[in-house]
Design a protein around this motif. Structure first.
Motif, mmCIF file in Angstrom:
data_model
loop_
_atom_site.group_PDB
_atom_site.id
_atom_site.type_symbol
_atom_site.label_atom_id
_atom_site.label_comp_id
_atom_site.label_asym_id
_atom_site.label_seq_id
_atom_site.Cartn_x
_atom_site.Cartn_y
_atom_site.Cartn_z
ATOM 1 N N MET A 1 -12.737 -3.614 -10.428
ATOM 2 C CA MET A 1 -12.121 -4.881 -10.027
ATOM 3 C C MET A 1 -13.178 -5.752 -9.377
ATOM 4 O O MET A 1 -13.892 -5.310 -8.503
ATOM 5 N N LYS A 2 -13.265 -6.986 -9.791
ATOM 6 C CA LYS A 2 -14.356 -7.798 -9.291
ATOM 7 C C LYS A 2 -13.895 -8.834 -8.279
ATOM 8 O O LYS A 2 -14.486 -8.993 -7.234
ATOM 9 N N GLY A 3 -12.824 -9.505 -8.584
ATOM 10 C CA GLY A 3 -12.447 -10.623 -7.722
ATOM 11 C C GLY A 3 -11.758 -10.150 -6.464
ATOM 12 O O GLY A 3 -10.920 -9.263 -6.498
ATOM 13 N N ILE A 4 -12.128 -10.796 -5.382
ATOM 14 C CA ILE A 4 -11.495 -10.440 -4.124
ATOM 15 C C ILE A 4 -10.154 -11.142 -4.007
ATOM 16 O O ILE A 4 -9.212 -10.651 -3.401
ATOM 17 N N PRO A 6 -7.721 -11.931 -6.365
ATOM 18 C CA PRO A 6 -6.551 -11.218 -6.897
ATOM 19 C C PRO A 6 -6.188 -10.002 -6.079
ATOM 20 O O PRO A 6 -5.001 -9.693 -5.924
ATOM 21 N N LEU A 7 -7.180 -9.337 -5.529
ATOM 22 C CA LEU A 7 -6.890 -8.161 -4.714
ATOM 23 C C LEU A 7 -6.073 -8.554 -3.484
ATOM 24 O O LEU A 7 -5.039 -7.954 -3.190
ATOM 25 N N PHE A 8 -6.544 -9.609 -2.806
ATOM 26 C CA PHE A 8 -5.817 -10.046 -1.608
ATOM 27 C C PHE A 8 -4.408 -10.504 -1.969
ATOM 28 O O PHE A 8 -3.434 -10.131 -1.320
ATOM 29 N N GLY A 10 -2.605 -9.700 -4.457
ATOM 30 C CA GLY A 10 -1.774 -8.568 -4.851
ATOM 31 C C GLY A 10 -1.302 -7.787 -3.646
ATOM 32 O O GLY A 10 -0.130 -7.425 -3.543
ATOM 33 N N ILE A 11 -2.217 -7.550 -2.729
ATOM 34 C CA ILE A 11 -1.861 -6.780 -1.533
ATOM 35 C C ILE A 11 -0.785 -7.511 -0.741
ATOM 36 O O ILE A 11 0.194 -6.918 -0.288
ATOM 37 N N PHE A 12 -0.941 -8.824 -0.601
ATOM 38 C CA PHE A 12 0.066 -9.585 0.130
ATOM 39 C C PHE A 12 1.364 -9.689 -0.655
ATOM 40 O O PHE A 12 2.447 -9.527 -0.112
ATOM 41 N N THR A 14 2.759 -7.834 -3.113
ATOM 42 C CA THR A 14 3.615 -6.655 -3.238
ATOM 43 C C THR A 14 4.349 -6.407 -1.930
ATOM 44 O O THR A 14 5.539 -6.100 -1.920
ATOM 45 N N PHE A 15 3.610 -6.559 -0.829
ATOM 46 C CA PHE A 15 4.247 -6.222 0.421
ATOM 47 C C PHE A 15 5.259 -7.281 0.837
ATOM 48 O O PHE A 15 6.314 -6.959 1.399
ATOM 49 N N ALA A 16 4.939 -8.534 0.559
ATOM 50 C CA ALA A 16 5.899 -9.589 0.887
ATOM 51 C C ALA A 16 7.207 -9.354 0.136
ATOM 52 O O ALA A 16 8.300 -9.537 0.677
ATOM 53 N N PHE A 17 7.090 -8.911 -1.084
ATOM 54 C CA PHE A 17 8.262 -8.635 -1.904
ATOM 55 C C PHE A 17 9.141 -7.587 -1.226
ATOM 56 O O PHE A 17 10.363 -7.745 -1.098
ATOM 57 N N SER A 18 8.503 -6.524 -0.773
ATOM 58 C CA SER A 18 9.254 -5.466 -0.112
ATOM 59 C C SER A 18 9.858 -5.944 1.204
ATOM 60 O O SER A 18 11.002 -5.637 1.538
ATOM 61 N N TRP B 269 -1.687 -0.397 -8.159
ATOM 62 C CA TRP B 269 -0.712 -1.493 -8.107
ATOM 63 C C TRP B 269 0.712 -0.987 -8.171
ATOM 64 O O TRP B 269 1.604 -1.516 -7.498
ATOM 65 N N TRP B 277 8.829 -0.200 -1.484
ATOM 66 C CA TRP B 277 10.275 -0.413 -1.550
ATOM 67 C C TRP B 277 11.078 0.827 -1.169
ATOM 68 O O TRP B 277 12.296 0.826 -1.254
#
Lengths: 325, 501
Positions: A1-4, A6-8, A10-12, A14-18, B269, B277
């Motif tokens: 994974m290269k870009g920082i 998308p990583l950030f 994604g991390i935010f 997924t968790f925001a969703f939960s 991911w 969840w």
């Protein structure tokens, strides 16, 4: 994974969703409930707990009672909670409206306590002597006479006793639960702490009148809870509940034996001139236990078991016997 | 790159080596690593030492907790030693004292290595560790003094929480600095997990604190928030650190690249998405809207995807190299932890099913589940990483292979026995509870023999932890071996290992 980036993201993401999904949306759904009232706007349920019971909740939480005792009744199709007489219907979010901290629990080393207050013996005036032996001069909510409110002479209650306060809020529930169509009673007048029936009676005589099923006070009465907290195995032989001696005070009897001294027998009984009396914390804890009652009908959780409605005073020890373990 | 070749000498000597005539790329890398290791020495050792002290304290508390269940009168008369206070004290010491501090220590070292940058501002981190210790101390003292909040996993009184937050801010601000100064474009798998853990922890902890104490939610929502927190702490904090560490240690020790990068990305991911969840499945049949519980059950079942990908990835990386488990302590602990992760998740799926939950809800199985996650998975991986990292920090090798073996086997048998006892005991207990023809007391009676067995397993773990602490102490005080060869578990076969590598 290269870009920082998308990583950030994604991390935010997924968790925001939960976070939104499991806390914010449910909070929107069940986080703003009001007490249920009947058509006339009376008989609100649940009611906030009295000061003493509320303090008792803190003591319950601080001493980790929740790690062994749950306070939730599962529906009859899912579990045997109702068959075990731990409640008459499943618990609903509304039952816990005022609870803070909420103490649902997720372990049952000991029995469920959602309705432990409701399961306290119901006594009328005839049964006054046992009630008067309970440690606090005022009786447990369950000790209030259910129907004959007329007998409540407001002058009679020893209003000076701080222990009278839990009755004020707990009593309407007990009354309401016992009669399907309760008269709109005022909380303060419905509270009928039986006056210490016979203050002049010698403790020994009172004790004689108070021989319960196991030779002690009736199960789940206020006196029973105190004895059980102080010396669990004197009442339930195989219990592995710790004793809470630190909630009680051992002191030398000065003059007369205190009204609320524990009537212990066996190895835990103090020597002759000593007595064991509950501290204020212990009284609060018991007041909290006696305030636990989910037997009120809720529109979202119908009664599934026949409520142990209006139990005759004589019959009240019967469920207690079944529940001895 | 294999571990035997990682520089074990102090950086000064390594630096001198570069002055030699034929300087290769490998030499430069070695010096660079040695410098990075040296820069992390103080903070990481501080975190590790604190963690191990908390581990010993937590172990003692655990022993009391376990014994008191079948000997309730043991030390019952002091309020601060009552069962209901010792149990949360044990839990919180292990979670915030041992687990989090060991995890942060390992994460610092891994981040520094993977960002290929020396640790800037180590004072920030040492301050963070000191504050963290203070927070845990205040919190545990508060619990024992009767200040527990009553929310499981969150019993620390608010004043301790604030201190923990200050500590965490110091740590995370460092982590962001570190990431900012990283070299190289590629972000390795371990870094995804660690970065995730560093960002998820303050969110889950902060949001929960706010929802419980600052703007308290009503009624049963408190319980939902509590279990949302507990599960996310387990998965997205401890789980992420544990998995990230395993992704580093396994390839590193055996000297091969990770089998599949794409598989790792899928695993990461889906893990972030599904594991976050979970939580509500523990409230099954409780007073909650059914959709919440069902959503969590579904998410729990879907965690099979990350479990399978991570497991497959590790397995394929390890394929052909399983023989190394005989020699390398790091590999042994880490692989044990990685396998436990699979077992832990599958057990979680099993326990979350509604048909099963009716029997096991409110029983000791939930304790088995927590120990499988926090001990067999996370703690074992932390032990493994410490066996790898500490020699590189102190410039000495572990003194006794026999002590490492003793540690490994008493931990393994201890945690295995504990989980077996709690799981079987919990099922017995839950089934008795489910059967209304049996008095309730029967269910508690039926689990007591298993709880005694659990106490025995606890003694094994106590032995393991004290042995490890002693060994770590030797290392800390410079009493390790001064050889260039790592301590292998079966030294007589050392030659064979070297040829194999």
């Amino acid at each position: 994974m290269k870009g920082i980036v998308p990583l950030f993201l994604g991390i935010f993401g997924t968790f925001a969703f939960s976070w939104v999904g499991l806390t914010l949306i449910p909070n929107y759904q069940i986080g703003h409930l009001d007490p249920q009232v009947d058509e006339e706007g009376n008989d609100p349920y649940p009611a906030p707990k009295s000061g003493m019971a509320d303090r008792g909740r803190k003591i319950y939480a601080a001493n980790g009672c929740v790690y062994c005792h749950s306070q939730q009744v599962r529906a009859d199709y899912a579990a045997s909670d109702i068959e075990r007489k731990w409640g008459v219907r499943r618990s609903a979010p509304r039952d816990y409206l005022f609870d803070r901290p909420v103490l649902l629990g997720k372990m049952r080393v000991g029995p469920d306590l959602s309705n432990i207050g409701k399961r306290a013996p119901v006594e009328d005036e005839n049964a006054a002597p046992p009630a008067s032996t309970s440690p606090a001069p005022s009786a447990s909510p369950g000790a209030n006479p259910p129907a004959p409110v007329s007998s409540a002479s407001p002058a009679a209650p020893p209003a000076t006793s701080p222990a009278a306060s839990p009755n004020a809020s707990a009593s309407p529930k007990a009354v309401a639960a016992n009669s399907p169509a309760p008269a709109p009673t005022n909380a303060t007048t419905a509270s009928v702490p039986p006056a210490p029936a016979n203050p002049s009676a010698s403790p020994a005589a009172v004790a004689d009148a108070n021989v319960g099923p196991s030779g002690g006070p009736p199960m789940y009465s206020e006196a029973w809870h105190h004895l059980h907290l102080y010396s669990p195995r004197s009442l339930v032989l195989e219990s592995n509940m710790p004793a809470y001696h630190f909630l009680y005070e051992k002191r030398r009897i000065s003059g007369e034996r205190a009204n609320d001294a524990l009537k212990l027998t066996g190895p835990d009984a103090p020597e002759g001139e000593w007595e064991i009396v509950p501290t204020y914390d212990a009284k609060c804890l018991v007041a909290f236990l006696l305030s636990l009652d989910q037997s009120h009908d809720l529109k979202e959780a119908k009664l599934t078991a026949a409520p142990a409605s209006s139990p005759a005073p004589a019959a009240s020890p019967a469920p207690a016997k079944e529940e001895k373990k | 790159m294999n571990p035997a070749e990682v520089p074990l000498t102090p950086p000064t000597t390594a630096a001198i080596a570069t002055a030699d005539s034929d300087v290769t790329n490998r030499d430069v890398e070695q010096v660079e690593r040695a410098l990075i290791d040296a820069s992390t020495r103080l903070p990481v050792l501080f975190f590790y030492s604190s963690a191990i002290v908390w581990l010993l304290l937590g172990t003692l508390l655990a022993g009391f907790t376990s014994f008191k269940l079948h000997a309730p009168d043991l030390l019952a008369n002091w309020s601060f030693l009552t069962w209901g206070r010792i149990r949360p004290a044990h839990m919180n010491v292990m979670v915030y004292g041992w687990g989090s501090m060991a995890g942060i220590g390992t994460a610092i070292w891994l981040m520094a290595r993977l960002c290929r940058t020396t640790l800037r501002h180590p004072l920030l981190l040492i301050g963070g560790a000191a504050f963290w210790n203070l927070g845990v101390l205040l919190g545990v003292g508060g619990i024992l003094a009767g200040g527990s909040t009553g929310y499981e996993w969150l019993e620390f009184p608010p004043y301790a929480t604030i201190v923990l937050f200050v500590a965490y801010t110091l740590v995370v601000s460092w982590a962001i600095l570190m990431f900012r100064f990283r070299r190289g474009d590629n972000i390795y798998i371990t870094q995804w997990y660690l970065l995730g853990a560093f960002l998820w922890f303050p969110w889950v902890y902060g949001a929960t604190q706010i929802m419980l104490f600052v703007v308290p939610v009503q009624g049963v929502m408190q319980e939902a928030v509590t279990w949302w927190f507990a599960n996310n702490l387990l998965f997205l904090w401890f789980g992420a650190i544990g998995l990230g560490t395993a992704y580093y240690m396994i390839p590193k020790v055996i000297g091969r690249p990770v089998y599949s990068y794409h598989l790792a990305a899928i695993g990461f991911w889906t893990y972030a998405f599904f594991a976050s969840w979970t939580g509500m499945q523990r409230l099954v049949d409780g007073p909650f809207p059914a959709w919440m519980i069902t959503a969590s059950i579904a998410a729990t079942i879907l965690t099979i995807i990350p479990v399978a990908t991570v497991g497959l990835n590790h397995h394929m990386t390890m394929r052909g190299y399983f023989g190394l488990l005989r020699y390398s302590p790091t590999l042994r602990f880490t692989v044990f932890g990685a396998i436990s992760y699979t077992v832990f998740s599958l057990l979680g799926v099993f326990l979350s099913l509604r048909s099963v939950a009716g029997y096991v809800q409110f029983s000791e199985t939930s304790i088995a589940y927590s120990h499988l996650g926090l001990y067999a998975f996370f703690t074992m991986i932390m032990f493994g990483s410490m066996y790898y990292i500490v020699p590189r920090l102190v410039g000495r090798e572990w003194r006794y292979a026999s002590l490492i073996k003793l540690h490994f086997w008493s931990s393994t048998y201890g945690v295995g026995l504990m989980i077996l006892m709690l799981f079987v005991g919990g099922i017995t207990q839950g089934s008795s509870m489910h059967d209304p023809s049996l008095a309730f007391g029967e269910s508690t009676q039926s689990v007591l023999p298993y709880l005694r067995g659990r106490s025995v397993s606890g003694m094994l773990l106590t032995v393991a932890h004290f042995v490890f602490a002693f060994h770590f102490g030797l290392m800390l005080f410079g009493l390790g071996r001064t050889t260039g060869v790592p301590t292998f578990l079966n030294p007589q076969e050392e030659e064979a290992v070297k040829t194999h590598l």
